[in-house]
Design a protein around this motif. Structure first.
Motif, PDB file in Angstrom:
ATOM      1  N   TYR A 216       0.838  -1.192   0.000  1.00 36.42           N
ATOM      2  CA  TYR A 216       0.000   0.000   0.000  1.00 36.42           C
ATOM      3  C   TYR A 216       0.877   1.248   0.000  1.00 36.42           C
ATOM      4  O   TYR A 216       1.991   1.236   0.545  1.00 36.42           O
ATOM      5  N   THR A 217       0.370   2.322  -0.574  1.00 34.13           N
ATOM      6  CA  THR A 217       1.008   3.618  -0.390  1.00 34.13           C
ATOM      7  C   THR A 217       0.665   4.112   1.015  1.00 34.13           C
ATOM      8  O   THR A 217      -0.248   3.594   1.675  1.00 34.13           O
ATOM      9  N   ALA A 218       1.376   5.124   1.479  1.00 32.91           N
ATOM     10  CA  ALA A 218       1.110   5.668   2.810  1.00 32.91           C
ATOM     11  C   ALA A 218      -0.326   6.178   2.906  1.00 32.91           C
ATOM     12  O   ALA A 218      -1.010   5.980   3.922  1.00 32.91           O
ATOM     13  N   ALA A 219      -0.802   6.825   1.851  1.00 36.07           N
ATOM     14  CA  ALA A 219      -2.163   7.366   1.857  1.00 36.07           C
ATOM     15  C   ALA A 219      -3.192   6.238   1.879  1.00 36.07           C
ATOM     16  O   ALA A 219      -4.201   6.319   2.598  1.00 36.07           O
ATOM     17  N   GLU A 220      -2.954   5.194   1.079  1.00 35.74           N
ATOM     18  CA  GLU A 220      -3.875   4.063   1.068  1.00 35.74           C
ATOM     19  C   GLU A 220      -3.929   3.385   2.434  1.00 35.74           C
ATOM     20  O   GLU A 220      -5.008   3.031   2.927  1.00 35.74           O
ATOM     21  N   LEU A 221      -2.757   3.230   3.054  1.00 35.63           N
ATOM     22  CA  LEU A 221      -2.713   2.557   4.342  1.00 35.63           C
ATOM     23  C   LEU A 221      -3.440   3.371   5.403  1.00 35.63           C
ATOM     24  O   LEU A 221      -4.190   2.818   6.228  1.00 35.63           O
ATOM     25  N   ALA A 222      -3.250   4.680   5.392  1.00 34.14           N
ATOM     26  CA  ALA A 222      -3.935   5.539   6.360  1.00 34.14           C
ATOM     27  C   ALA A 222      -5.448   5.432   6.192  1.00 34.14           C
ATOM     28  O   ALA A 222      -6.195   5.354   7.174  1.00 34.14           O
ATOM     29  N   PHE A 223      -5.916   5.419   4.949  1.00 39.20           N
ATOM     30  CA  PHE A 223      -7.351   5.310   4.687  1.00 39.20           C
ATOM     31  C   PHE A 223      -7.889   3.965   5.165  1.00 39.20           C
ATOM     32  O   PHE A 223      -8.926   3.902   5.846  1.00 39.20           O
ATOM     33  N   LEU A 224      -7.191   2.874   4.826  1.00 42.19           N
ATOM     34  CA  LEU A 224      -7.652   1.546   5.208  1.00 42.19           C
ATOM     35  C   LEU A 224      -7.604   1.338   6.716  1.00 42.19           C
ATOM     36  O   LEU A 224      -8.503   0.711   7.295  1.00 42.19           O
ATOM     37  N   PHE A 225      -6.562   1.864   7.354  1.00 40.06           N
ATOM     38  CA  PHE A 225      -6.489   1.787   8.812  1.00 40.06           C
ATOM     39  C   PHE A 225      -7.687   2.495   9.444  1.00 40.06           C
ATOM     40  O   PHE A 225      -8.319   1.979  10.371  1.00 40.06           O
ATOM     41  N   GLY A 226      -7.981   3.694   8.959  1.00 41.38           N
ATOM     42  CA  GLY A 226      -9.084   4.457   9.520  1.00 41.38           C
ATOM     43  C   GLY A 226     -10.425   3.781   9.337  1.00 41.38           C
ATOM     44  O   GLY A 226     -11.320   3.912  10.174  1.00 41.38           O
ATOM     45  N   ARG A 227     -10.578   3.043   8.239  1.00 42.60           N
ATOM     46  CA  ARG A 227     -11.840   2.370   7.966  1.00 42.60           C
ATOM     47  C   ARG A 227     -11.973   1.065   8.748  1.00 42.60           C
ATOM     48  O   ARG A 227     -13.082   0.674   9.129  1.00 42.60           O
TER      49      ARG A 227
END
Length: 342
Positions: A216-227
């Motif tokens: 994952y990119t950093a942005a993708e990981l942050a989004f998935l973590f938050g969800r």
């Protein structure tokens, strides 16, 4: 396959092979492939390390030889100082794999001093099975509870009886990270650490030795973590259950474990002390407060942001996992190789 060997320097074969003890092997009942019943053997006195080592090697050699014979005649036992390999590889790639295993062993022990330990008696057994049918036939004996366990990895460390590795043969580039990951699990097996710490150590060591493109990119990981992560799913993480999920929770558990261990690794001495005290029963919470001066809620908050991240063992009615999510039997020995039960 194995064209990567051209021009590579490989170790010379060891001068001696382990002596098989076929007359002394007690085989496990109800198997389609020969597997010893390790608990029924009359092990030498535990105070005689040399005799234990020779006996363990002899039993392992008998087991490996019998397994190779039943699979097909192309299998062969090769050995190095620390490893015993069963494969259908040609002599040169087999020797190169043993050389890589020896180097990886030294590197993991050097990378994780005070955490990793090469304890036990006898050489570490590595089975490289040359097709998926043989691979699944073998690992089915260890009861994973899945129709196709670990199909994505093609390899695992089996912590049952005489702890050993089994891999599905493939290009070296695919086997290399799996070897390092599973070897790390093997070398921290003596610690009663929680699953997230076990997996975080293995993933970070694997990526250190075999860098790969991030999932994952950093942005993708942050989004998935938050969800995904919330007050309920974080309890699955602390127990290790989230690593067994069939959805995005599984890879996100590995990613969170990786990041938490990276944070701890900024002070390696503190990480080593934490690993020496962390227990599965509370996910390492007491050790975190004693060693880090803060709870795991604070550590997780650095990655996930504010939230209800504190481990709550009172809610863990289904128990905890130990990590290295691989099949297990009832007759376990706490070593990479063989340690007879007292």
């Amino acid at each position: 396959m194995f064209g990567w060997l051209k021009g590579k320097q490989v170790a010379e074969p060891p001068p001696e092979r382990s002596t098989s003890l076929p007359g002394e092997v007690i085989w496990r009942d109800g198997t389609t492939l020969p597997i010893p019943d390790w608990e029924r053997h009359d092990w030498p006195d535990a105070t005689d390390g040399a005799k234990l080592h020779a006996y363990a090697n002899g039993l392992a050699a008998a087991w490996v030889d019998a397994l190779g014979t039943q699979l097909h005649s192309g299998y062969r036992r090769d050995e190095s100082a620390s490893f015993m390999l069963l494969s259908a590889l040609e002599p040169r790639p087999a020797r190169a794999l043993l050389d890589y295993l020896e180097r990886s062993l030294r590197r993991v022990l050097t990378t994780l001093p005070g955490i990793a330990s090469d304890e036990g008696h006898g050489k570490t057994v590595v089975l490289v099975l040359d097709d998926e049918d043989s691979y699944y036939q073998y690992i089915a004996h260890y009861g994973s509870g899945s129709d196709e366990p670990e199909a994505f990895s093609g390899g695992m460390f089996i912590d049952w009886g005489y702890g050993h590795f089994v891999f599905a043969q493939g290009p070296f580039e695919q086997m290399e990270p799996v070897v390092v990951h599973e070897l790390t699990h093997c070398l921290v097996r003596h610690l009663p650490i929680p699953a997230w710490l076990n997996e975080g150590l293995a993933v970070n060591t694997e990526r250190r030795f075999s860098p790969s493109r991030p999932r994952y990119t950093a942005a993708e990981l942050a989004f998935l973590f938050g969800r995904f992560w919330n007050a309920d799913t974080i309890q699955e993480f602390w127990t290790g259950k989230s690593f067994l999920r069939a959805d995005d929770g599984q890879p996100l558990s590995y990613e969170l474990a990786r990041l938490l261990v990276q944070l701890l690794d900024k002070d390696y001495d503190r990480l080593a002390r934490f690993c020496g005290q962390a227990l599965r029963e509370d996910a390492g919470e007491a050790a975190a407060r004693a060693v880090l001066g803060a709870g795991l809620e604070e550590l997780a908050g650095i990655v996930l942001g504010p939230g209800e991240w504190r481990p709550q063992p009172v809610l863990w009615s289904s128990g905890t996992e130990k990590g290295q999510f691989r099949p297990e039997g009832d007759a376990r020995m706490t070593a990479c190789r063989a340690t007879p039960n007292p």
